[in-house]
Design a protein around this motif. Structure first.
Motif, PDB file in Angstrom:
ATOM      1  N   PRO A  50       0.820  -1.217   0.000  1.00 12.57           N
ATOM      2  CA  PRO A  50       0.000   0.000   0.000  1.00 12.57           C
ATOM      3  C   PRO A  50       0.854   1.268   0.000  1.00 12.57           C
ATOM      4  O   PRO A  50       2.034   1.237   0.387  1.00 12.57           O
ATOM      5  CB  PRO A  50      -0.813  -0.124   1.286  1.00 12.57           C
ATOM      6  CG  PRO A  50       0.005  -1.003   2.165  1.00 12.57           C
ATOM      7  CD  PRO A  50       0.692  -1.982   1.248  1.00 12.57           C
ATOM      8  N   TYR A  53       3.051   2.211   3.080  1.00 10.95           N
ATOM      9  CA  TYR A  53       3.792   1.091   3.678  1.00 10.95           C
ATOM     10  C   TYR A  53       5.074   1.551   4.365  1.00 10.95           C
ATOM     11  O   TYR A  53       5.413   1.103   5.458  1.00 10.95           O
ATOM     12  CB  TYR A  53       4.116   0.055   2.599  1.00 10.95           C
ATOM     13  CG  TYR A  53       4.924  -1.115   3.103  1.00 10.95           C
ATOM     14  CD1 TYR A  53       4.314  -2.154   3.789  1.00 10.95           C
ATOM     15  CD2 TYR A  53       6.308  -1.171   2.904  1.00 10.95           C
ATOM     16  CE1 TYR A  53       5.051  -3.237   4.257  1.00 10.95           C
ATOM     17  CE2 TYR A  53       7.053  -2.251   3.374  1.00 10.95           C
ATOM     18  CZ  TYR A  53       6.421  -3.275   4.050  1.00 10.95           C
ATOM     19  OH  TYR A  53       7.159  -4.337   4.524  1.00 10.95           O
ATOM     20  N   SER A  58       3.963   0.271  11.619  1.00 12.70           N
ATOM     21  CA  SER A  58       2.928  -0.728  11.882  1.00 12.70           C
ATOM     22  C   SER A  58       2.823  -1.736  10.742  1.00 12.70           C
ATOM     23  O   SER A  58       3.180  -1.458   9.597  1.00 12.70           O
ATOM     24  CB  SER A  58       1.574  -0.038  12.093  1.00 12.70           C
ATOM     25  OG  SER A  58       1.199   0.678  10.930  1.00 12.70           O
ATOM     26  N   THR A  59       2.335  -2.914  11.084  1.00 14.84           N
ATOM     27  CA  THR A  59       2.150  -3.961  10.084  1.00 14.84           C
ATOM     28  C   THR A  59       0.888  -3.694   9.270  1.00 14.84           C
ATOM     29  O   THR A  59       0.013  -2.930   9.690  1.00 14.84           O
ATOM     30  CB  THR A  59       2.041  -5.338  10.750  1.00 14.84           C
ATOM     31  OG1 THR A  59       0.955  -5.317  11.701  1.00 14.84           O
ATOM     32  CG2 THR A  59       3.336  -5.695  11.449  1.00 14.84           C
ATOM     33  N   VAL A  60       0.789  -4.335   8.109  1.00 17.24           N
ATOM     34  CA  VAL A  60      -0.359  -4.122   7.228  1.00 17.24           C
ATOM     35  C   VAL A  60      -1.074  -5.449   6.998  1.00 17.24           C
ATOM     36  O   VAL A  60      -0.461  -6.523   7.004  1.00 17.24           O
ATOM     37  CB  VAL A  60       0.074  -3.529   5.864  1.00 17.24           C
ATOM     38  CG1 VAL A  60       0.694  -2.164   6.050  1.00 17.24           C
ATOM     39  CG2 VAL A  60       1.019  -4.464   5.123  1.00 17.24           C
ATOM     40  N   GLY A  90      -5.572   0.329   2.460  1.00 15.55           N
ATOM     41  CA  GLY A  90      -4.362   0.072   3.221  1.00 15.55           C
ATOM     42  C   GLY A  90      -3.931  -1.376   3.313  1.00 15.55           C
ATOM     43  O   GLY A  90      -3.148  -1.742   4.196  1.00 15.55           O
ATOM     44  N   PHE A  91      -4.418  -2.210   2.415  1.00 11.67           N
ATOM     45  CA  PHE A  91      -4.018  -3.613   2.375  1.00 11.67           C
ATOM     46  C   PHE A  91      -2.819  -3.800   1.450  1.00 11.67           C
ATOM     47  O   PHE A  91      -2.712  -3.143   0.421  1.00 11.67           O
ATOM     48  CB  PHE A  91      -5.145  -4.493   1.823  1.00 11.67           C
ATOM     49  CG  PHE A  91      -6.308  -4.705   2.747  1.00 11.67           C
ATOM     50  CD1 PHE A  91      -6.386  -5.843   3.530  1.00 11.67           C
ATOM     51  CD2 PHE A  91      -7.343  -3.775   2.821  1.00 11.67           C
ATOM     52  CE1 PHE A  91      -7.467  -6.054   4.370  1.00 11.67           C
ATOM     53  CE2 PHE A  91      -8.424  -3.977   3.644  1.00 11.67           C
ATOM     54  CZ  PHE A  91      -8.487  -5.120   4.434  1.00 11.67           C
ATOM     55  N   ASN A 144       0.682  -8.150   8.935  1.00 13.75           N
ATOM     56  CA  ASN A 144      -0.038  -8.453  10.167  1.00 13.75           C
ATOM     57  C   ASN A 144      -0.496  -9.917  10.120  1.00 13.75           C
ATOM     58  O   ASN A 144      -1.366 -10.272   9.330  1.00 13.75           O
ATOM     59  CB  ASN A 144      -1.239  -7.524  10.320  1.00 13.75           C
ATOM     60  CG  ASN A 144      -1.903  -7.654  11.679  1.00 13.75           C
ATOM     61  OD1 ASN A 144      -1.923  -8.714  12.288  1.00 13.75           O
ATOM     62  ND2 ASN A 144      -2.481  -6.553  12.152  1.00 13.75           N
TER      63      ASN A 144
END
Length: 307
Positions: A50, A53, A58-60, A90-91, A144
């Motif tokens: 995304p 990124y 933070s993780t996605v 946001g993926f 994530n």
């Protein structure tokens, strides 16, 4: 004069140093065409990260998007505008590719259980491929681990059902489109799996009501498949009809264990196609205009995660 010369030399060195420092900065790559070897087969995929990124730690979440018979990573991304949607929400999204047949057309397929064609006939271990791909992406990128999802079109949707049954420890939710489940025996997922199923009542390739479809395969009715999953998810015995108009019917199984809700959109228009997308070939069915599958799928995934 010597002072001026020294100043010029110092300036040149500074420019060179800064230029080298700038060149050493890692390039921010958002699209990766990757490959791996699974059981002596070269497997390929396309990964899109995304837009934000690299802007935070933070993780996605990750969506695994599986093409249908004869499709490809590029075809899925182009015809269903799926990367556009994942970028907005946001993926990260990865488009794995099925193995090519040894026929003239070199069609790619997935071994979803008892379908389809080359991958099924050669007993290709596509579950192993996806499991290995997930582990690779987790170890390489900020993914994530509680928010990994699968969607797929047709044969890819069938594969999504197989992954829900056999990789439920890694996959938070699935969203098959124009598909059904083709596993030959009872399913034993390790946990309840939320499901969003999207289909057209006019689909004759994989009929919603079940029966013989394209290629001579006999497909189970989607209603029976969803009842099996509703039982596995310990949902309320009877589903609720949320919407039933001239455009589509939305049915939902609620009060499921771990909130593993099951939803089914059945459109009145379209056919064997991705609602809100483009026709994959000139002879294909027109996509439904009643709903936007890519948007519904991402919204559904956002509401689900592994415990």
């Amino acid at each position: 004069m010597k002072t001026l010369f020294k100043t010029l030399v110092a300036g040149i060195c500074l420019v060179i140093f800064l230029g080298c420092a700038k060149n050493e900065e890692p390039e921010k790559i958002y699209r990766i065409a990757g490959k791996m070897n699974i059981d002596n087969r070269n497997r390929t995929y396309l990964l899109n990260l995304p837009p934000d990124y690299y802007n935070n730690e933070s993780t996605v979440p990750l969506v695994i998007a599986l093409h249908g018979t004869g499709g490809s990573a590029a075809q899925f991304e182009r015809d269903y505008r799926f990367t556009d949607q994942t970028n907005r929400t946001g993926f990260a999204v990865v488009y794995p590719e099925g193995v090519r047949s040894d026929g003239v057309l070199k069609l790619r397929t997935w071994n979803a259980g008892t379908c389809c064609h080359y991958a099924y006939e050669q007993n290709v271990d596509d579950v192993k491929y996806v499991r290995t791909l997930i582990d690779h992406l987790i170890s390489t990128y900020k993914i994530n681990t509680k928010k990994i999802y699968v969607t797929g079109m047709s044969n890819g949707g069938m594969m999504a059902y197989r992954l829900a049954a056999e990789l439920s420890d890694k996959i938070a939710a699935v969203a098959p489109v124009s598909a059904t489940m083709v596993l030959p025996g009872a399913i034993q997922p390790s946990r309840p799996v939320p499901i969003l199923h999207i289909h057209s009542v006019k689909d004759t390739i994989v009929p919603y009501a079940g029966g013989v479809g394209l290629g001579g395969y006999t497909f189970a009715p989607v209603d029976s498949v969803l009842r099996v999953w509703a039982a596995k998810n310990a949902c309320a015995a009877s589903p609720q009809v949320i919407v039933d108009d001239q455009h589509y019917k939305l049915t939902e199984w609620k009060d499921c264990s771990n909130a593993a809700t099951i939803r089914c959109y059945l459109t009145r228009d379209g056919g064997h196609s991705w609602p809100g997308g483009k026709k994959s070939n000139p002879r294909g069915d027109e996509p439904s205009s009643a709903i936007n599958a890519s948007e519904l799928i991402c919204n559904f995934f956002q509401g689900n995660s592994l415990p």
